[in-house]
Design an enzyme around this catalytic site. Structure first.
Site, PDB file in Angstrom:
ATOM      1  N   PRO A   2       0.828  -1.209   0.000  1.00  0.00           N
ATOM      2  CA  PRO A   2       0.000   0.000   0.000  1.00  0.00           C
ATOM      3  C   PRO A   2       0.862   1.259   0.000  1.00  0.00           C
ATOM      4  O   PRO A   2       1.894   1.321   0.659  1.00  0.00           O
ATOM      5  CB  PRO A   2      -0.789  -0.128   1.311  1.00  0.00           C
ATOM      6  CG  PRO A   2      -0.816  -1.592   1.603  1.00  0.00           C
ATOM      7  CD  PRO A   2       0.502  -2.109   1.110  1.00  0.00           C
ATOM      8  N   GLU A   3       0.428   2.258  -0.770  1.00  0.00           N
ATOM      9  CA  GLU A   3       1.169   3.512  -0.825  1.00  0.00           C
ATOM     10  C   GLU A   3       0.587   4.490   0.192  1.00  0.00           C
ATOM     11  O   GLU A   3      -0.418   4.224   0.854  1.00  0.00           O
ATOM     12  CB  GLU A   3       1.143   4.054  -2.244  1.00  0.00           C
ATOM     13  CG  GLU A   3       1.645   3.006  -3.238  1.00  0.00           C
ATOM     14  CD  GLU A   3       2.222   3.581  -4.517  1.00  0.00           C
ATOM     15  OE1 GLU A   3       2.572   4.772  -4.554  1.00  0.00           O
ATOM     16  OE2 GLU A   3       2.341   2.801  -5.487  1.00  0.00           O
ATOM     17  N   LYS A  51       4.108   5.622   4.948  1.00  0.00           N
ATOM     18  CA  LYS A  51       3.427   4.330   5.000  1.00  0.00           C
ATOM     19  C   LYS A  51       3.251   3.828   6.429  1.00  0.00           C
ATOM     20  O   LYS A  51       3.017   2.635   6.642  1.00  0.00           O
ATOM     21  CB  LYS A  51       4.208   3.311   4.160  1.00  0.00           C
ATOM     22  CG  LYS A  51       4.337   3.721   2.695  1.00  0.00           C
ATOM     23  CD  LYS A  51       5.098   2.693   1.884  1.00  0.00           C
ATOM     24  CE  LYS A  51       5.252   3.138   0.429  1.00  0.00           C
ATOM     25  NZ  LYS A  51       5.930   2.128  -0.410  1.00  0.00           N
ATOM     26  N   ARG A 121      13.361   8.917  10.926  1.00  0.00           N
ATOM     27  CA  ARG A 121      13.956   8.125   9.844  1.00  0.00           C
ATOM     28  C   ARG A 121      13.269   8.361   8.501  1.00  0.00           C
ATOM     29  O   ARG A 121      13.746   7.877   7.471  1.00  0.00           O
ATOM     30  CB  ARG A 121      13.884   6.626  10.178  1.00  0.00           C
ATOM     31  CG  ARG A 121      14.670   6.209  11.396  1.00  0.00           C
ATOM     32  CD  ARG A 121      14.830   4.699  11.449  1.00  0.00           C
ATOM     33  NE  ARG A 121      13.568   4.003  11.580  1.00  0.00           N
ATOM     34  CZ  ARG A 121      13.025   3.638  12.736  1.00  0.00           C
ATOM     35  NH1 ARG A 121      13.645   3.951  13.878  1.00  0.00           N
ATOM     36  NH2 ARG A 121      11.885   2.983  12.780  1.00  0.00           N
ATOM     37  N   ASN A 162       5.545   2.246  -5.760  1.00  0.00           N
ATOM     38  CA  ASN A 162       5.912   1.912  -7.127  1.00  0.00           C
ATOM     39  C   ASN A 162       4.986   2.527  -8.170  1.00  0.00           C
ATOM     40  O   ASN A 162       5.420   2.906  -9.264  1.00  0.00           O
ATOM     41  CB  ASN A 162       5.927   0.384  -7.292  1.00  0.00           C
ATOM     42  CG  ASN A 162       6.917  -0.059  -8.340  1.00  0.00           C
ATOM     43  OD1 ASN A 162       7.835   0.663  -8.689  1.00  0.00           O
ATOM     44  ND2 ASN A 162       6.727  -1.273  -8.855  1.00  0.00           N
ATOM     45  N   ARG A 258      12.406  -3.025  -7.206  1.00  0.00           N
ATOM     46  CA  ARG A 258      11.014  -3.054  -7.644  1.00  0.00           C
ATOM     47  C   ARG A 258      10.965  -2.896  -9.158  1.00  0.00           C
ATOM     48  O   ARG A 258      11.864  -2.306  -9.761  1.00  0.00           O
ATOM     49  CB  ARG A 258      10.205  -1.919  -6.984  1.00  0.00           C
ATOM     50  CG  ARG A 258      10.181  -1.972  -5.474  1.00  0.00           C
ATOM     51  CD  ARG A 258       9.396  -3.165  -4.939  1.00  0.00           C
ATOM     52  NE  ARG A 258       8.005  -3.116  -5.335  1.00  0.00           N
ATOM     53  CZ  ARG A 258       7.068  -2.399  -4.680  1.00  0.00           C
ATOM     54  NH1 ARG A 258       7.408  -1.658  -3.641  1.00  0.00           N
ATOM     55  NH2 ARG A 258       5.813  -2.435  -5.073  1.00  0.00           N
TER      56      ARG A 258
END
Length: 270
Positions: A2-3, A51, A121, A162, A258
């Site tokens: 999931p984006e 995310k 991060r 992606n 990817r």
């Protein structure tokens, strides 16, 4: 995976469904032992960055942290006590609705310091109205890495996956392998602005649509896309098919672990 728009939409759904209510919190699978400590507490708010999902509760400074990973999902049903189906890591329930979390990479209870460490991060999130776009631009401008790699680096931009990577590069006619430091500042700012709009629309609709009106199926007289990811796209998962703009076959190769998709004609190196 999931984006970022998916997590922001999920945060809105959790807050809208359970916000301000005392919830039942359990771990049917037994792998989230901290769920019991949240049982009976009021869910204050769910938020997202990139995310990552964070859920705050009354009476504790700790927050539940969820990363869906490749297979995670929350399922909502209008039933206060539905049967447990499959491996449910975390169940939240009110007197009317139940939300079951299955298959996440992370589901844990974090202290304020640990939450800050996670956020530290991560890069800037296009869906954050307070995002520091200049910070993201500076990271890109200093890097020799391809822009396609940088867009997927969550330390640079949080939330882009992606699909958005491939699509935003096509929309701006950029060779995916262009080094970040070779981009004009105005080009990166245009990419960022486009991500803000595209991902914001994804939050509203729950799907990814990236084609401009003149390239919609109705405008072009072509059949709509049939894909389990949904949404109209230019190049994502369209390898070997003709580009909607120039007719050249869309190509694919692995980049940053990817599959990358692009049109070799529309996205030639300038």
């Amino acid at each position: 995976m999931p984006e970022g728009h998916t997590l922001h939409r999920l945060a809105l759904d959790l807050t809208g469904t359970f916000g301000g209510k005392s919830v039942r919190s359990t771990s049917p699978q037994g792998r989230f032992e901290a769920a019991a400590g949240l049982d009976g507490r009021e869910l204050v708010e769910a938020t997202a960055h990139g995310k990552h999902l964070f859920v705050a509760f009354s009476g504790t400074e700790q927050q539940a942290h969820v990363h869906l990973g490749l297979y995670g999902s929350f399922a909502f049903v209008e039933d206060p006590e539905p049967p447990v189906v499959g491996q449910v890591r975390w169940r939240l329930a009110s007197d009317r609705v139940t939300a079951d979390l299955r298959g996440p990479t992370a589901c844990e209870l974090l202290t304020p310091g640990e939450v800050e460490a996670v956020l530290a991060r991560l890069g800037e999130d296009p869906l954050d109205p307070d995002a520091d776009v200049e910070r993201a631009a500076a990271l890109v401008a200093r890097s020799r890495a391809p822009i396609a790699t940088l867009l997927m680096d969550q330390r640079v931009i949080a939330g882009v996956g992606n699909v958005y990577r491939a699509e935003v590069l096509f929309r701006h006619r950029l060779d995916p392998k262009t080094p970040g430091r070779d981009l004009r500042p105005s080009t990166f700012l245009a990419i960022w602005s486009d991500l803000v709009d595209l991902m914001g629309e994804g939050v509203r609709t729950g799907r990814i649509d990236t084609v401009r009106p003149e390239h919609e199926p109705e405008a072009m007289g072509r059949p709509p896309r049939e894909d389990d990811h949904g949404g109209e796209v230019y190049v994502y998962r369209r390898d070997g098919r003709p580009c909607h703009v120039c007719g050249t076959k869309v190509r694919t190769e692995v980049l940053a672990a990817r599959n990358l998709f692009w049109c070799p004609r529309c996205q030639r190196r300038r």
